[in-house]
Design a protein around this motif. Sequence first.
Motif, short mmCIF file in Angstrom:
data_model
loop_
_atom_site.label_atom_id
_atom_site.label_comp_id
_atom_site.label_asym_id
_atom_site.label_seq_id
_atom_site.Cartn_x
_atom_site.Cartn_y
_atom_site.Cartn_z
N UNK A 157 0.81 -1.02 -0.03
CA UNK A 157 -0.05 0.08 -0.05
C UNK A 157 0.77 1.20 0.16
N UNK A 158 2.01 1.10 0.40
CA UNK A 158 3.04 2.25 0.67
C UNK A 158 3.65 2.29 -0.74
N UNK A 159 4.49 3.54 -0.90
CA UNK A 159 5.24 3.83 -2.26
C UNK A 159 4.27 5.24 -2.93
N UNK A 160 5.29 5.82 -3.80
CA UNK A 160 4.72 7.12 -4.48
C UNK A 160 4.48 6.96 -5.88
N UNK A 161 4.48 5.82 -6.44
CA UNK A 161 4.10 5.67 -7.92
C UNK A 161 3.32 4.27 -8.38
N UNK A 162 2.92 4.41 -9.35
CA UNK A 162 1.77 3.34 -9.87
C UNK A 162 2.63 1.84 -10.00
N UNK A 163 3.69 1.61 -9.91
CA UNK A 163 4.49 0.62 -10.28
C UNK A 163 4.74 0.35 -11.89
N UNK A 201 6.60 -7.33 -7.42
CA UNK A 201 6.91 -6.92 -8.90
C UNK A 201 5.80 -6.37 -9.69
N UNK A 202 4.54 -7.26 -9.34
CA UNK A 202 3.42 -7.11 -10.08
C UNK A 202 2.62 -5.98 -9.51
N UNK A 203 2.38 -6.01 -8.16
CA UNK A 203 1.55 -4.97 -7.50
C UNK A 203 2.45 -3.72 -6.85
N UNK A 204 3.44 -3.65 -6.52
CA UNK A 204 4.21 -2.72 -5.76
C UNK A 204 4.77 -1.54 -6.79
N UNK A 205 5.13 -0.76 -5.90
CA UNK A 205 5.71 0.68 -6.57
C UNK A 205 6.95 0.10 -7.29
N UNK A 213 -4.30 -1.54 -4.75
CA UNK A 213 -5.45 -0.65 -5.03
C UNK A 213 -5.58 0.75 -4.03
N UNK A 214 -5.22 0.39 -2.87
CA UNK A 214 -5.29 1.29 -2.04
C UNK A 214 -4.18 2.43 -2.06
N UNK A 215 -2.98 2.09 -2.50
CA UNK A 215 -2.03 2.88 -2.94
C UNK A 215 -2.44 3.74 -4.07
#
Length: 304
Positions: free
Chosen positions: A32-38, A100-104, A295-297
Motif C-alpha cells: 500500500x506504501x509507495x509514491x508511484x503506480x508501479x 513486482x506485479x503490484x508494488x511501486x 489498489x489502496x496505494x
Amino acid sequence: MSNGLLAPLRRRLSLTFAGQSEGIPEWELALEKGDDAGYFAPDSVTWRVHGGMTPIVGGIRALLTQALNPGVLAGVLDHSYYREDPLARLARTIRWVFTVTYGDTVAAGRACEHVHRRHESVVGEYTDGHGDLRAYSANDPELLAWVHLAFADAFLGSYEYLRGPLPPGGADQYVREWATAGELMGVAEPPRSLAELREQLAAYDDGARLAHSPRLEEAVGFLRRLPLDPLLVPGYRTLFAAAVDSMSNRHVELLGLDRQSLRRGLLPARQGAQVTLAVVGLALGSHGPSEAAARRRLARLGLD
C-alpha cells in the motif's frame, strides 16, 4: 459452502502460501506504501494473468519447468533446505512475483535486489545433458534467462489452460509487459512476443541445457508428493496433474511424466483443477491482499 467449513481450509492455505495461518503478511500490507503506480497498471494483462487463483497452477508449472535446466536444478538442490522446509521457496517466489506485479517501482526494485543478494552464494558445479561438468552461478545471465522464460511460459500457459485464451494480442502483450521483470532481474534480451518466448524456450533444448537426470527425477518426485497438510493433499494432486497437463509434450517428456498416470477422480485434469481453484477462491477471496493493497496505494495517489 459455509464459513464454518471453509475456515479450516482458509487457515491451512494461508499457512502454506503466506507462512502464517492468521492475518495478512506485513510485506503484502506494505504494498500500500509507495509514491508511484508501479510497473503494471490495473488494466494490464499482467494484473489479469497474475490475479485470481490460476497462479497457483502457474507456480507449480514454473518450478517444474525451471528444474529442466540442470544448472538451475543444482542451485536448488545444493543450496536450499527444500526438504526440511519445502514451502519456503514457494513463499519466496510468491512474494517476488506479487511485489513486482503490484508494488511501486521502489518495492519492485528492492525485491529483485534481494533475490540477487540471495543468489550470490549459490555457486557450484553440475553435469549438463552431454555429461560435461560445468560451473554455475544463480546470477549467471543464462540461468536467469531460463528462469524468466519459465515464469512467463508457466503463468501465461496456466492462465489460458484454465481460463481460456486471452483476447487477440493479449498473450503478446503479457510477454511484452513481463519482460520488464526480466530486465529488473538482469536478463539481457527477454522475449517481447509469444513467438519470441517460444523461440527462446526451444533454443534451450539443445541436448545440454535441458536434460532428464536422476536429480531431476528426485526433484519431480518431491514436488509431486509435497509433504502438505492432509487437508490440502487431494487438491494439490489435482493441481499438480493440471500443471503437467498444461505443459508442452516435449517438457512433459523431459520430466519423465505421463499425463494419464497423474489424472485422478472423475473429472479430467483441467476441470478438476477448475473446481479445486474455485473452492480455494471461496476460502481465500477472489482478490488477494497484494492486489487490494496496490489498489489502496493507487487510490491514495489519485491513480485508480
